[in-house]
Design a protein around this motif. Structure first.
Motif, PDB file in Angstrom:
ATOM      1  N   ALA A 195      10.888   4.261   3.106  1.00  0.00           N
ATOM      2  CA  ALA A 195      10.412   3.209   2.194  1.00  0.00           C
ATOM      3  C   ALA A 195      10.500   1.841   2.860  1.00  0.00           C
ATOM      4  O   ALA A 195       9.590   1.004   2.727  1.00  0.00           O
ATOM      5  CB  ALA A 195      11.222   3.225   0.894  1.00  0.00           C
ATOM      6  N   ALA A 196      11.593   1.592   3.586  1.00  0.00           N
ATOM      7  CA  ALA A 196      11.750   0.315   4.283  1.00  0.00           C
ATOM      8  C   ALA A 196      10.733   0.183   5.406  1.00  0.00           C
ATOM      9  O   ALA A 196      10.189  -0.908   5.646  1.00  0.00           O
ATOM     10  CB  ALA A 196      13.170   0.197   4.838  1.00  0.00           C
ATOM     11  N   ILE A 197      10.452   1.280   6.110  1.00  0.00           N
ATOM     12  CA  ILE A 197       9.454   1.246   7.181  1.00  0.00           C
ATOM     13  C   ILE A 197       8.081   0.891   6.623  1.00  0.00           C
ATOM     14  O   ILE A 197       7.371   0.029   7.164  1.00  0.00           O
ATOM     15  CB  ILE A 197       9.412   2.602   7.918  1.00  0.00           C
ATOM     16  N   VAL A 198       7.700   1.540   5.522  1.00  0.00           N
ATOM     17  CA  VAL A 198       6.389   1.269   4.919  1.00  0.00           C
ATOM     18  C   VAL A 198       6.314  -0.177   4.428  1.00  0.00           C
ATOM     19  O   VAL A 198       5.302  -0.862   4.630  1.00  0.00           O
ATOM     20  CB  VAL A 198       6.122   2.252   3.762  1.00  0.00           C
ATOM     21  N   ALA A 199       7.383  -0.668   3.781  1.00  0.00           N
ATOM     22  CA  ALA A 199       7.396  -2.051   3.309  1.00  0.00           C
ATOM     23  C   ALA A 199       7.274  -3.024   4.479  1.00  0.00           C
ATOM     24  O   ALA A 199       6.555  -4.026   4.402  1.00  0.00           O
ATOM     25  CB  ALA A 199       8.681  -2.321   2.524  1.00  0.00           C
ATOM     26  N   HIS A 200       7.957  -2.736   5.577  1.00  0.00           N
ATOM     27  CA  HIS A 200       7.914  -3.584   6.765  1.00  0.00           C
ATOM     28  C   HIS A 200       6.505  -3.573   7.380  1.00  0.00           C
ATOM     29  O   HIS A 200       5.964  -4.622   7.752  1.00  0.00           O
ATOM     30  CB  HIS A 200       8.945  -3.087   7.782  1.00  0.00           C
ATOM     31  N   GLN A 201       5.912  -2.396   7.471  1.00  0.00           N
ATOM     32  CA  GLN A 201       4.555  -2.299   8.021  1.00  0.00           C
ATOM     33  C   GLN A 201       3.544  -3.032   7.147  1.00  0.00           C
ATOM     34  O   GLN A 201       2.648  -3.716   7.653  1.00  0.00           O
ATOM     35  CB  GLN A 201       4.166  -0.830   8.174  1.00  0.00           C
ATOM     36  N   MET A 202       3.704  -2.887   5.837  1.00  0.00           N
ATOM     37  CA  MET A 202       2.811  -3.583   4.915  1.00  0.00           C
ATOM     38  C   MET A 202       2.959  -5.094   5.062  1.00  0.00           C
ATOM     39  O   MET A 202       1.973  -5.842   5.079  1.00  0.00           O
ATOM     40  CB  MET A 202       3.142  -3.155   3.485  1.00  0.00           C
TER      41      MET A 202
END
Length: 258
Positions: free
Chosen positions: A232-239
């Motif tokens: 979830a943190a990876i996706v938020a960071h990528q977004m």
């Protein structure tokens, strides 16, 4: 003969708890080693590539190598620690994949984009456009890259960089904090959220932008806090990185941006 009891409602049955992952044997020492690898490799690559000729910008190849190599190398060392003194990256770094985490990551990533855009506007007005520029933006500013180099940089900033940084900060550092005895489990998670957010901002070594980086880091840390897992943190960071990475791609290709 005993009468058959009616089935109990599902919500009244005590379901067995999922057993916790085995404790790992790495802690803050592992994180400090990873940070040392990050800084030392950045310094080594800088010396190896040498300074740009006087009056000429840094070659695009050197920008790519100097930007990508240290972070990727540090993330690999973090993963090796989980293999050597833990249970592997999937368990120790909480890399279990769930679509619900992806959805939450996207939502918090959008929130992060809004916060970042507003904060960047306010910050630029406060410190001036030149002082608000990130280190990477300063490297590629007024320096058109080849299409291949620009696309590689875009993919790194958008996709690969966030994975590596999350493995280091919301993975390894977070796990090191949770390993300590904080009493109630929720306090351990809160301490991990606060410390990883602060260290993430400071570790970029851009003092003028530290406050802005704190704003950027909060939604990313919340994704890790709310789900208990790293994707979830990876996706938020990528977004959160997508629009800045796209703007940098267009700039390096000489396309005017707002």
């Amino acid at each position: 003969m005993t009468a058959t009891q009616p089935d109990e409602p599902l919500d009244s049955v005590d379901l067995p708890e999922t057993p916790p992952a085995p404790k790992h044997r790495w802690g803050f020492g592992a994180f400090l080693v990873v940070e040392a690898v990050l800084l030392a490799s950045a310094a080594f690559v800088s010396v190896l590539l040498g300074p740009a000729p006087p009056g000429r910008p840094t070659p695009p190849r050197d920008v790519l190598i100097g930007t990508i190599t240290p972070t990727v190398l540090a993330a690999l060392v973090a993963v090796l620690f989980t293999v050597w003194r833990g249970n592997g990256p999937r368990l120790d770094l909480r890399l279990d994949w769930r679509w619900a985490d992806v959805r939450l990551g996207l939502k918090l990533g959008v929130l992060g984009l809004v916060l970042t855009t507003v904060s960047a506007f306010v910050w630029t007005r406060a410190v001036g456009e030149h002082n608000a520029t990130s280190a990477i933006t300063a490297l590629v500013e007024d320096q058109p890259m080849s299409v291949t180099s620009a696309i590689i940089m875009f993919c790194y900033l958008w996709l690969l960089g966030p994975i590596c940084e999350e493995v280091i900060y919301r993975g390894l550092l977070w796990g090191a904090v949770e390993r300590l005895q904080w009493g109630a489990e929720k306090w351990g998670r809160l301490a991990a959220f606060l410390l990883s957010t602060a260290v993430f901002a400071v570790s970029h070594l851009e003092p003028l932008r530290t406050t802005l980086l704190l704003v950027i880091a909060v939604p990313i840390g919340l994704a890790r806090l709310f789900t208990g897992r790293l994707p979830a943190a990876i996706v938020a960071h990528q977004m959160n990185n997508f629009l800045p990475a796209l703007a940098l791609l267009l700039t390096t290709l000489g396309v005017p941006t707002l």
